[in-house]
Design an enzyme around this catalytic site. Structure first.
Site, PDB file in Angstrom:
ATOM      1  N   SER A 289       0.811  -1.210   0.000  1.00 28.42           N
ATOM      2  CA  SER A 289       0.000   0.000   0.000  1.00 28.42           C
ATOM      3  C   SER A 289       0.854   1.274   0.000  1.00 28.42           C
ATOM      4  O   SER A 289       1.482   1.590  -0.996  1.00 28.42           O
ATOM      5  CB  SER A 289      -0.951  -0.035   1.204  1.00 28.42           C
ATOM      6  OG  SER A 289      -1.947   0.955   1.090  1.00 28.42           O
ATOM      7  N   ASP A 300       9.551   5.335 -10.763  1.00 29.08           N
ATOM      8  CA  ASP A 300       9.109   5.882 -12.048  1.00 29.08           C
ATOM      9  C   ASP A 300       9.819   7.178 -12.394  1.00 29.08           C
ATOM     10  O   ASP A 300      10.083   7.457 -13.574  1.00 29.08           O
ATOM     11  CB  ASP A 300       7.605   6.111 -12.034  1.00 29.08           C
ATOM     12  CG  ASP A 300       6.824   4.814 -12.248  1.00 29.08           C
ATOM     13  OD1 ASP A 300       7.459   3.745 -12.306  1.00 29.08           O
ATOM     14  OD2 ASP A 300       5.580   4.877 -12.350  1.00 29.08           O
ATOM     15  N   LYS A 314      -0.687  -4.390  -3.060  1.00 28.43           N
ATOM     16  CA  LYS A 314      -1.985  -3.854  -2.645  1.00 28.43           C
ATOM     17  C   LYS A 314      -2.152  -2.473  -3.270  1.00 28.43           C
ATOM     18  O   LYS A 314      -1.686  -1.474  -2.736  1.00 28.43           O
ATOM     19  CB  LYS A 314      -2.096  -3.759  -1.125  1.00 28.43           C
ATOM     20  CG  LYS A 314      -3.451  -3.232  -0.649  1.00 28.43           C
ATOM     21  CD  LYS A 314      -3.501  -3.119   0.866  1.00 28.43           C
ATOM     22  CE  LYS A 314      -4.850  -2.550   1.303  1.00 28.43           C
ATOM     23  NZ  LYS A 314      -5.053  -1.161   0.863  1.00 28.43           N
TER      24      LYS A 314
END
Length: 451
Positions: A289, A300, A314
């Site tokens: 999470s 990224d 998750k």
């Protein structure tokens, strides 16, 4: 109790009917289903062989309904709701273990560092088959949480099964106040810091900033290891703010749901600080999470090297909806996406460098046993599918007692650091990478001040 549960159930059906019905037929069907439920409940009360506790039956119906959706949606009584608020504020009483339901079995996701469960050797993936002798097979997640928690000093016995064991084993643990210390830090070498975030709670961002300030006091940071291993997540806004510390611009995470209010984009902001030193992030299958949001954003944007093993996966957002009489509904309302627009739901964050767990982490009672396979989101029943897939020298002469004590503490810290590096293969590898990145940076920028 019955009135509260009935009102909760009615509230849920009315909420769905009023907000999610696409046409009149769907709404009529929904009310017919609600009428069917009421008829079944009436027949149970009239004809079941024993007298029925209506509250218990309705509670089971609500939990069954939510359990059919995904592993993270749940009904919370007023007591459960209060416990959730205590947990996110920083402490609770229990044995210190994050749990979930896997294949109908209560399973440990991760023990919290330094807690009774951690000290007794409970591991991610352990199946908890009994609590105080009572089978957990028919327990809901919230019921199991209640049984594991209790007053400080009281004991609870859990029966644990591992695939490599011939028979389950009992662990008797003494409940403690579990302070969820969100952030820990230390200096590995002059200029190279280590910062661990164990969960995201209300004070996490402030604690991270304080820790970075302390780490940079003696020596300017030349590199940082951010440890998110076994971090189960927590508050979304805190995960976003932590990622923002290391990013000056760009999307951190976006969320997408069925309706406009669930479409959100969280972006980084320049804050005038220069946290541009090399960064290595440690993750494993217990990273879930919020920790995946941070790792995904830094990966990224190519701000950090992600090292370890694939994360839990998750990628969903839960919203807590208040219900009458203090109860609550934890409902999955959206999925979140990394800056590149990919969901990590059930797939997780893939590390840039895969470094396995230590051989020392194997079960010492059976060294030949294979490493335990930790559970991840994709192993949970009814999980949502992923549609995108991806030391300073002392002065001469007599030493001041205070300085002498500080020297002893420094020596102890160095010894503890050396021991930790020796035992932690992933941390040791991360430090080697940081050194290499720093040397490369110095070669490219020979005039850069490194003092």
């Amino acid at each position: 109790m019955t009135r509260a549960l009935l009102s909760a159930l009615t509230f849920f059906f009315l909420f769905v009917a009023n907000t999610h019905a696409d046409n009149g037929k769907q709404e009529r069907d929904l009310y017919q289903d609600l009428e069917t439920f009421a008829n079944v409940l009436t027949l149970i009360q009239q004809y079941y062989v024993d007298e029925v506790d209506s509250g218990k039956v309705i509670n089971g119906a609500i939990n069954g309904m939510l359990g059919s959706l995904d592993p993270h949606s749940a009904y919370m009584t007023a007591e459960d709701f209060k416990a959730l608020e205590e947990e996110t504020s920083g402490s609770f009483t229990g044995i210190g273990i994050e749990i979930s339901i896997r294949d109908g079995v209560l399973t440990a996701v991760t023990p919290i560092e330094g807690t009774p469960a951690d000290r007794q050797g409970i591991r991610p993936g352990d199946q908890i088959v009994r609590i105080n002798g009572e089978l957990t097979k028919t327990m809901t997640l919230m019921e199991a949480v209640k049984k594991l928690r209790g007053e400080v000093g009281t004991k609870v016995t859990i029966t644990v099964h591992r695939p490599e064991w011939k028979e389950p084993r009992d662990f008797t643990l003494t409940r403690e106040a579990i302070p969820l210390v969100s952030v820990n830090s230390m200096t590995l070498e002059p200029g190279f810091g280590y910062l661990r975030i164990s969960n995201f709670q209300t004070s996490t961002t402030r604690d991270v900033l304080d820790a970075l300030n302390v780490l940079g006091k003696k020596h300017p940071l030349r590199g940082l290891i951010l440890d998110l291993r076994n971090n189960p997540g927590g508050l979304l806004d805190q995960a976003v703010k932590v990622a923002d510390i290391f990013l000056d611009k760009g999307v951190i995470v976006s969320t997408k749901g069925r309706y406009k209010e669930e479409q959100m984009i969280f972006e980084a902001h320049p804050d005038g600080t220069h946290n541009d030193y090399p960064l290595v992030v440690l993750v494993n299958s217990g990273s879930a999470s919020g920790s995946e949001i941070v790792a995904g954003a830094l990966q990224d944007h190519k701000r950090a090297i992600i090292l370890g093993t694939t994360t839990f996966g998750k990628g969903s957002v839960q919203t807590v909806l208040p219900l009458p009489e203090g109860a609550g509904l934890r409902l999955t309302t959206a999925k979140y996406y990394t800056p590149n627009g990919l969901s990590i739901q059930a797939t997780g964050i893939k590390p840039d460098m895969v470094v396995p767990l230590n051989p020392a982490s194997l079960d010492k009672t059976n060294p030949s046993a294979p490493p335990q396979r930790n559970i991840r989101e994709k192993d949970l029943p009814n999980h949502l599918k992923n549609e995108t897939v991806r030391p300073s020298a002392g002065s001469s002469g007599e030493k001041d007692p205070a300085n002498q004590e500080a020297s002893f503490e420094q020596v102890d810290e160095i010894q503890q650091t050396s021991k930790r590096l020796e035992q932690d293969n992933q941390l040791r590898t991360a430090l080697i990478i940081l050194r290499s990145l720093h040397l490369t940076d110095q070669q490219r920028n020979p005039r850069k001040d490194d003092n």
